[in-house]
Design an enzyme around this catalytic site. Structure first.
Site, PDB file in Angstrom:
ATOM      1  N   CYS A   2      -3.356   7.818   8.869  1.00  0.00           N
ATOM      2  CA  CYS A   2      -4.281   8.805   9.552  1.00  0.00           C
ATOM      3  C   CYS A   2      -3.672  10.222   9.284  1.00  0.00           C
ATOM      4  O   CYS A   2      -2.405  10.238   9.437  1.00  0.00           O
ATOM      5  CB  CYS A   2      -4.555   8.443  10.941  1.00  0.00           C
ATOM      6  SG  CYS A   2      -5.105   6.884  11.089  1.00  0.00           S
ATOM      7  N   ARG A  27      -2.843  11.105   2.083  1.00  0.00           N
ATOM      8  CA  ARG A  27      -2.351  10.096   3.002  1.00  0.00           C
ATOM      9  C   ARG A  27      -2.907   8.688   2.952  1.00  0.00           C
ATOM     10  O   ARG A  27      -2.415   7.795   3.379  1.00  0.00           O
ATOM     11  CB  ARG A  27      -2.303  10.596   4.406  1.00  0.00           C
ATOM     12  CG  ARG A  27      -1.219  11.874   4.558  1.00  0.00           C
ATOM     13  CD  ARG A  27      -1.518  12.424   5.758  1.00  0.00           C
ATOM     14  NE  ARG A  27      -1.074  11.931   6.752  1.00  0.00           N
ATOM     15  CZ  ARG A  27       0.337  11.717   7.527  1.00  0.00           C
ATOM     16  NH1 ARG A  27       1.268  12.355   6.851  1.00  0.00           N
ATOM     17  NH2 ARG A  27       0.721  11.064   8.376  1.00  0.00           N
ATOM     18  N   TRP A  74      -7.060   5.923   8.650  1.00  0.00           N
ATOM     19  CA  TRP A  74      -6.998   4.562   7.858  1.00  0.00           C
ATOM     20  C   TRP A  74      -6.938   3.440   8.871  1.00  0.00           C
ATOM     21  O   TRP A  74      -6.220   3.278   9.585  1.00  0.00           O
ATOM     22  CB  TRP A  74      -5.627   5.015   7.356  1.00  0.00           C
ATOM     23  CG  TRP A  74      -5.219   3.964   6.204  1.00  0.00           C
ATOM     24  CD1 TRP A  74      -5.515   3.974   4.953  1.00  0.00           C
ATOM     25  CD2 TRP A  74      -4.379   2.609   6.360  1.00  0.00           C
ATOM     26  NE1 TRP A  74      -4.894   2.865   4.277  1.00  0.00           N
ATOM     27  CE2 TRP A  74      -4.174   2.069   5.255  1.00  0.00           C
ATOM     28  CE3 TRP A  74      -3.544   1.982   7.625  1.00  0.00           C
ATOM     29  CZ2 TRP A  74      -3.552   1.039   4.807  1.00  0.00           C
ATOM     30  CZ3 TRP A  74      -2.852   0.967   7.166  1.00  0.00           C
ATOM     31  CH2 TRP A  74      -2.669   0.287   5.981  1.00  0.00           C
ATOM     32  N   ASN A 100      -3.135   9.335  15.396  1.00  0.00           N
ATOM     33  CA  ASN A 100      -2.052   8.531  14.656  1.00  0.00           C
ATOM     34  C   ASN A 100      -1.217   7.749  15.198  1.00  0.00           C
ATOM     35  O   ASN A 100      -0.375   8.282  15.856  1.00  0.00           O
ATOM     36  CB  ASN A 100      -1.489   9.471  13.438  1.00  0.00           C
ATOM     37  CG  ASN A 100      -0.924   8.895  12.449  1.00  0.00           C
ATOM     38  OD1 ASN A 100      -0.851   7.930  11.998  1.00  0.00           O
ATOM     39  ND2 ASN A 100      -0.112   9.700  11.829  1.00  0.00           N
ATOM     40  N   GLY A 101      -1.073   6.395  14.708  1.00  0.00           N
ATOM     41  CA  GLY A 101      -0.079   5.535  15.214  1.00  0.00           C
ATOM     42  C   GLY A 101      -0.977   4.205  15.833  1.00  0.00           C
ATOM     43  O   GLY A 101      -2.175   4.091  15.419  1.00  0.00           O
ATOM     44  N   GLU A 479       9.844  -0.932 -10.671  1.00  0.00           N
ATOM     45  CA  GLU A 479       9.110   0.226 -10.292  1.00  0.00           C
ATOM     46  C   GLU A 479       8.120   0.419 -11.267  1.00  0.00           C
ATOM     47  O   GLU A 479       6.831   0.829 -10.772  1.00  0.00           O
ATOM     48  CB  GLU A 479      10.190   1.294 -10.528  1.00  0.00           C
ATOM     49  CG  GLU A 479       9.435   2.830 -10.378  1.00  0.00           C
ATOM     50  CD  GLU A 479       8.658   3.008  -9.205  1.00  0.00           C
ATOM     51  OE1 GLU A 479       8.816   2.129  -8.100  1.00  0.00           O
ATOM     52  OE2 GLU A 479       8.136   4.087  -8.810  1.00  0.00           O
ATOM     53  N   LYS A 483       4.089   0.872 -10.295  1.00  0.00           N
ATOM     54  CA  LYS A 483       3.440   2.085 -10.652  1.00  0.00           C
ATOM     55  C   LYS A 483       2.025   1.515 -11.208  1.00  0.00           C
ATOM     56  O   LYS A 483       0.984   1.912 -10.984  1.00  0.00           O
ATOM     57  CB  LYS A 483       3.993   2.916 -11.804  1.00  0.00           C
ATOM     58  CG  LYS A 483       4.910   3.834 -11.068  1.00  0.00           C
ATOM     59  CD  LYS A 483       4.574   5.033 -10.054  1.00  0.00           C
ATOM     60  CE  LYS A 483       4.478   4.371  -8.998  1.00  0.00           C
ATOM     61  NZ  LYS A 483       5.720   4.583  -7.935  1.00  0.00           N
ATOM     62  N   GLU A 486      -0.027  -0.348  -8.528  1.00  0.00           N
ATOM     63  CA  GLU A 486      -0.919   0.662  -7.706  1.00  0.00           C
ATOM     64  C   GLU A 486      -2.078   1.700  -8.116  1.00  0.00           C
ATOM     65  O   GLU A 486      -2.924   1.759  -7.362  1.00  0.00           O
ATOM     66  CB  GLU A 486       0.229   1.819  -7.194  1.00  0.00           C
ATOM     67  CG  GLU A 486       1.344   1.424  -6.267  1.00  0.00           C
ATOM     68  CD  GLU A 486       2.056   2.651  -5.993  1.00  0.00           C
ATOM     69  OE1 GLU A 486       1.936   3.048  -4.812  1.00  0.00           O
ATOM     70  OE2 GLU A 486       2.875   3.094  -6.774  1.00  0.00           O
ATOM     71  N   HIS A 502      13.034 -19.080 -15.953  1.00  0.00           N
ATOM     72  CA  HIS A 502      13.031 -19.865 -14.751  1.00  0.00           C
ATOM     73  C   HIS A 502      11.459 -19.758 -14.130  1.00  0.00           C
ATOM     74  O   HIS A 502      11.351 -20.022 -13.100  1.00  0.00           O
ATOM     75  CB  HIS A 502      14.170 -19.314 -13.761  1.00  0.00           C
ATOM     76  CG  HIS A 502      15.435 -19.427 -14.317  1.00  0.00           C
ATOM     77  ND1 HIS A 502      16.106 -20.424 -14.351  1.00  0.00           N
ATOM     78  CD2 HIS A 502      16.166 -18.353 -15.095  1.00  0.00           C
ATOM     79  CE1 HIS A 502      17.287 -20.407 -14.898  1.00  0.00           C
ATOM     80  NE2 HIS A 502      17.257 -19.182 -15.226  1.00  0.00           N
ATOM     81  N   LYS A 603      -0.332   7.231   1.662  1.00  0.00           N
ATOM     82  CA  LYS A 603       1.006   7.785   1.249  1.00  0.00           C
ATOM     83  C   LYS A 603       2.170   7.434   2.082  1.00  0.00           C
ATOM     84  O   LYS A 603       3.295   7.512   1.680  1.00  0.00           O
ATOM     85  CB  LYS A 603       0.654   9.320   1.080  1.00  0.00           C
ATOM     86  CG  LYS A 603       2.033  10.420   0.562  1.00  0.00           C
ATOM     87  CD  LYS A 603       2.326   9.722  -0.823  1.00  0.00           C
ATOM     88  CE  LYS A 603       3.565  10.615  -1.520  1.00  0.00           C
ATOM     89  NZ  LYS A 603       3.824  10.049  -2.686  1.00  0.00           N
TER      90      LYS A 603
HETATM   91  O1  M6R Z   1       7.909   7.876   2.115  1.00  0.00           O
HETATM   92  P1  M6R Z   1       8.750   6.400   1.666  1.00  0.00           P
HETATM   93  O2  M6R Z   1       9.329   6.993   0.492  1.00  0.00           O
HETATM   94  O3  M6R Z   1       9.217   5.960   2.754  1.00  0.00           O
HETATM   95  O4  M6R Z   1       7.459   5.497   1.346  1.00  0.00           O
HETATM   96  C1  M6R Z   1       7.841   4.240   0.819  1.00  0.00           C
HETATM   97  C2  M6R Z   1       6.607   3.473   0.262  1.00  0.00           C
HETATM   98  O5  M6R Z   1       5.876   3.522   1.149  1.00  0.00           O
HETATM   99  C3  M6R Z   1       6.503   4.499  -1.177  1.00  0.00           C
HETATM  100  O6  M6R Z   1       7.424   4.400  -1.987  1.00  0.00           O
HETATM  101  C4  M6R Z   1       5.217   3.541  -1.803  1.00  0.00           C
HETATM  102  O7  M6R Z   1       5.604   2.281  -2.342  1.00  0.00           O
HETATM  103  C5  M6R Z   1       4.599   4.518  -2.861  1.00  0.00           C
HETATM  104  N1  M6R Z   1       3.163   4.352  -2.804  1.00  0.00           N
HETATM  105  C6  M6R Z   1       5.080   4.065  -4.334  1.00  0.00           C
HETATM  106  O8  M6R Z   1       4.412   4.658  -5.271  1.00  0.00           O
END
Ligand code: M6R
Length: 608
Positions: A2, A27, A74, A100-101, A479, A483, A486, A502, A603
């Site tokens: 949020c 966000r 959110w 938010n929270g 990673e 990417k 996502e 395996h 985010k």
């Molecule tokens: O703000 P942070 O680095 O703590 O966030 C961690 C993850 O939520 C963040 O890296 C998330 O996996 C990203 N969307 C990756 O691209």
């Protein structure tokens, strides 16, 4: 997650609220709303979906007035519907709240308030807040601020709150406990926001509210109080970011801009921290006496932590472990004051990572954060911080923050190696020479983006892909896969190449793209990767290799190759990942997804 904004000033609030909400879009959200004071009453407008729906509604029937609060939601408690969208009000409609929270004891509070005659209209936890405030006023609270303080004292969990009250028509109220909230100080106008980029174009000074603080914003100024009502003197900080840092600067997406920013970000980090010294907050003596390092993080930052572990082990000889913050917090690890905790976080607000810092403190450990956001909770709760200084990262998929975290780990590992005398001056100097090559090497990878796009265009439409790497580039494989999934929504799996036999080898057929990170190394890992690629080839998998310029062995095996400049093994992941960021980017573009705001993602994950 949020997003919250609020405006107090002489103008109509709507344009400021909408502008701020747009800047918070990254966000992640699924509905939005505003509450604006208008001739002594509160007008509320809410809409499901993208902000354009709220904007259309406000264009058709404008709300004129000030001050105001706004929110992007959110969904956690209750589906993304207009009824569940914020702001929420009490029965009289005179109190409006954005939040938010998560209020963890909301069911208990709701039952109590319902028994007292309050009527609830949403499924959210948030709605208890305006009702609690109303009840406090009814029970004789001296004023709205007192009622707000009392109400929040009863809420368990995390919150950042913005509120307005029809009877105090010039005031916005704000409060924070565990979820981020800042106050922006402009020219005769004041703002609240979930983060600085939301209001960067309007302010140059900010107050980072501390946990357990509430604030009042009126046209006359800002006052901050603790939950017990004592007024506190807030620290006013100057914002050093330029407004342009949060703009797209002509790129089609923030993510593409942020990929392109990486050479500059790394150059800056290198110049600033070339010789990390005692200024990071922990002395050489501390590092000499250390016996263990525990790295905790989530998502992309976790992959940076996996890479950091390999570097720290190799350069410092220390025992190093990396864990997912969400797992670590429920383990029973044997941690003592001789352990250094390294929380890694772009946003500095990730709930699980923060929880680990709090645990480590209880065990008497120090926490050295690697973080991108000054003033964030991770920074404030850690003993020391290495700032990645990548600037605002708006694209939900992390790119420049990742390579900056990798660089921070490289600099830290060399710093600790110097303190512990595990590398001599010459070895450290040689590493620094190689690290300084990384910005230009990344620039070179980016200059080949058209050929990477051609590979993505060719392979983007399958249902799945497999990413393989070893040793330093095992985290790169994870990673790269993250990417891809996502932003392109294609299932992608990252694996240690040695594990292929395996299990995942069963997936390989003539349709499966297998992305193999096989850059040249001084050790046996390169030959092992070549063997793994041969095994994929034998099963007709479609190999896309990340390989070193001029490599002839890989050329004979792979169907497509993303070339990268040669660099020392230890630092190759900093360069290799950029090729995978671009591969994922162009695959997502070909699949027509919303690259900067992928579905369902937030985010910054401020709830568990
Ligand atoms: O703000 P942070 O680095 O703590 O966030 C961690 C993850 O939520 C963040 O890296 C998330 O996996 C990203 N969307 C990756 O691209």
């Amino acid at each position: 997650m949020c997003g919250i904004v609020g405006y107090v000033g002489q103008q109509n609030a709507t344009p400021f609220l909408m502008d701020g909400l747009k800047r918070l879009e990254y966000r992640g959200y699924d509905s939005a709303g505003v509450a604006i004071l208008d001739a002594g009453r509160i007008s509320i407008r809410r809409a499901v979906g993208r902000l354009s729906a709220l904007e259309d509604s406000l264009e058709k029937a404008p709300i004129l007035g000030k001050p105001g609060i706004g929110h992007t939601r959110w969904a956690t408690h209750g589906a993304p519907t207009e009824t569940n969208a914020h702001p929420h009000t009490d029965d009289s409609g005179k109190i409006a709240v954005v939040h938010n929270g998560i209020i963890e004891n909301y069911q208990e509070l709701r039952a109590e308030l319902t028994a007292k005659g309050h009527r609830f209209t949403s499924q959210t936890d948030t709605e208890v807040i305006p009702h609690l405030i109303a009840q406090e006023l009814k029970d004789g609270a001296a004023d709205f601020l007192t009622a707000l303080r009392n109400a929040l004292a009863r809420a368990r969990g995390a919150y950042a709150v913005g509120a307005v009250f029809a009877d105090n028509p010039d005031t916005v109220y704000a409060a924070r406990h565990g979820s981020p909230l800042i106050i922006g100080l402009g020219e005769n106008e004041f703002f609240i926001a979930s983060d600085v980029p939301a209001i960067l174009n309007r302010i140059s000074k900010v107050i980072y509210l501390n946990d357990g603080e509430v604030a009042t914003l009126t046209p006359r100024g800002v006052r901050v109080f603790s939950l017990d009502g004592t007024e506190v003197q807030p620290e006013i900080q100057t914002v050093t970011l330029s407004a342009e840092a949060a703009e797209r600067a002509g790129f089609e997406t923030y993510m593409l801009k942020e990929i392109h920013e990486q050479p500059r970000v790394l150059r800056h980090l290198l110049e600033k921290n070339e010789t990390l010294g005692d200024e990071i907050g922990l002395s050489a003596d501390y590092f000499r006496k250390l016996n263990r390092i525990m790295i905790v993080a989530c998502g992309t930052a976790y992959h940076a932590g996996m890479y950091g572990r390999l570097l720290l082990e190799q350069f410092t000889g220390l025992a190093v472990e990396t864990d997912l913050a969400s797992e670590f917090r429920y383990r029973d690890p044997k941690i003592d004051p001789g352990t250094l905790l390294i929380p890694v976080s772009q946003s500095g607000e990730t709930a699980d990572t923060l929880a680990c810092i709090r645990m480590a403190r209880e065990w008497g450990c120090k926490a050295l954060a690697i973080c991108n956001v000054p003033g964030s909770s991770v920074v404030r709760e850690s003993d020391a911080t290495i700032f990645t200084e990548a600037g605002p990262e708006i694209g939900v998929a992390s790119t420049k923050a990742y390579t900056a975290q990798q660089m921070a780990f490289a600099l830290l590992a060399l710093h600790i190696a110097r303190a512990r005398d595990t590398l001599d001056d010459e070895e450290i100097a040689e590493c620094m020479i190689d690290l300084r090559k990384t910005p230009d090497a990344i620039h070179r990878v980016i200059s080949r983006k058209e050929s990477i796009k051609a590979v993505a265009d060719k392979h983007h439409d399958g249902p799945s892909s497999l990413y393989l790497g070893r040793k330093f580039n095992y985290p790169t494989a994870l990673e790269g896969a993250l990417k891809n999934k996502e932003i392109s929504y294609q299932h992608a799996e990252g694996y240690a190449a040695g594990e292929m036999k395996h299990g995942p080898i069963a997936l390989i057929n003539e349709y499966l793209p297998v992305i193999c990170i096989c850059t040249k190394t001084r050790d046996e890992v390169y030959d092992k990767m070549l063997s793994n690629m041969k095994e994929v080839e034998a099963r007709h998998g479609r190999i896309i290799a990340v390989a070193t310029e001029g490599d002839q062995h890989v050329k004979g095996i792979a169907e497509d190759i993303l070339y990268v400049p040669e660099i020392r093994d230890e630092f190759s992941p900093i360069i290799n990942v950029v090729a995978l960021q671009l591969l994922a980017y162009y695959a997502a573009q070909a699949r027509g997804t919303d690259i900067d705001k992928p579905r369902n993602l937030a985010k910054s994950v401020t709830v568990e």
